[in-house]
Scaffold this active site. Sequence first.
Site, short mmCIF file in Angstrom:
data_model
loop_
_atom_site.label_atom_id
_atom_site.label_comp_id
_atom_site.label_asym_id
_atom_site.label_seq_id
_atom_site.Cartn_x
_atom_site.Cartn_y
_atom_site.Cartn_z
N ASP A 145 41.33 50.79 5.19
CA ASP A 145 41.57 52.02 5.93
C ASP A 145 42.58 52.95 5.28
O ASP A 145 42.31 54.13 5.09
CB ASP A 145 42.02 51.68 7.35
CG ASP A 145 42.35 52.92 8.15
OD1 ASP A 145 41.43 53.52 8.73
OD2 ASP A 145 43.54 53.31 8.18
N GLY A 173 40.31 55.54 10.09
CA GLY A 173 39.06 55.54 9.33
C GLY A 173 38.13 54.44 9.78
O GLY A 173 36.92 54.64 9.96
N ASP A 174 38.69 53.24 9.99
CA ASP A 174 37.90 52.12 10.52
C ASP A 174 37.33 52.46 11.89
O ASP A 174 36.15 52.23 12.17
CB ASP A 174 38.77 50.88 10.65
CG ASP A 174 38.96 50.15 9.33
OD1 ASP A 174 38.04 50.15 8.51
OD2 ASP A 174 40.04 49.58 9.14
N LEU A 175 38.19 52.97 12.77
CA LEU A 175 37.76 53.24 14.13
C LEU A 175 36.69 54.32 14.18
O LEU A 175 35.70 54.21 14.91
CB LEU A 175 38.97 53.64 14.98
CG LEU A 175 40.02 52.53 15.16
CD1 LEU A 175 41.30 53.10 15.76
CD2 LEU A 175 39.48 51.41 16.02
N GLY A 178 33.41 52.96 12.96
CA GLY A 178 32.79 52.18 14.02
C GLY A 178 32.15 53.05 15.09
O GLY A 178 31.03 52.78 15.56
#
Length: 392
Positions: A145, A173-175, A178
């Site tokens: 991230d 960025g990860d969230l 997702g």
Amino acid sequence: MTGPLDGVLVVDLTRALAGPHAAMMLGDLGARVIKVENPGSGDDTRGWGPPFVQPDSGDRESTYFLSANRNKESVTLDLKEAGDQDLLRELVRRADVLLENFRPGTLARLGFGTDVLAELNPRLVTLSISGFGHDGPEGSRAGYDQIAQGEAGLMSLTGPGPDDPQRVGVPIGDLLAGMYGAYGVLAALHERERTGRGQVVRTSLLAAIVGVHAFQGTAWTVGGQVGRAQGNHHPSIAPYGLFHCKGGSVQLSCGSEGLWRRLCTEFGLDPEADGLATNGERVGNRQRVIELLEGVFADTDAESLLARLAAAGVPAGKVRTIDEVYGWEQTLSQGLLVDVEHATLGRLQLPGPPLRFFAPGPDGETETTRRDHGAPPVLGGSNEGIRAWLAS
């Protein structure tokens, strides 16, 4: 009240955060999510801590893992073992959705490329999340991230100034990847109703962050201006940001000229003063605006200032700590905390889903939001049940 995705089976091969968050979103909506984990260690985030719950016992769980894995079952499979590969094939045949976030090419090397998955189950929707995209000159890079926040420009826009780039305080960025991934899965499931066939949905940390550049993106692509970090004040609206007052600070937003005039009227300022009459002028004289407002706020404490701003109709708020957010009545009223019963940790309170559902009727709306959420699973907690189901 099982949710709009009741009856949808999701096989979750992901780990860390982007993929697990996407799978959790689908589980929140009622899908059955079977999380496939490595025997022994499981998802990487099971070891990401502290904090851990019950750190002195063999049953300890990381709060990081607990944040991204509610409403799932866990089965352990070694995808390099022939017998466990057979079990995964059977899961794929029964699934509606498969999620993976291996490096591009890894799943194919394990014998589960998109061609194989489509042959096993032509109706399967596959979500693939990568760091920088599955192709292109840097498609093979690992995705973490903070690295993606820097590479995708977000850190250059965040922080007190252009010489001090900062990451966002959560793995945004990860969230976002997702969230975009779950959004893509829902679109593919909807299209499958028409075509009868599944497809592959791909996104990445890079794509997700670029996808939320918003006005900062068009400032460059259309306006030729490169946005830079400038602290807690909006680059295109003034006043809009954090202002110091007696013993604290408040945030306020004047997104229209009417709000600017209300603010000035409340605090005895001239809204037509030279250089301050329009938003464009105020943006150009931002430091002057900040000094002007902080000067009139200097003798007023935050609570009194917020009351005056509310009375004047100027949008404003405080900066809450995390514990204050979860104790706030407004947070509680929105169902943003859920109680679950964990297999080894007992009763837990977790952050809840951000969506609510209502059925309109002649006598008003009836809330149909799912309430029976499942706790994040212990590693391999559903091994026996899932293997028996697959053998039946």
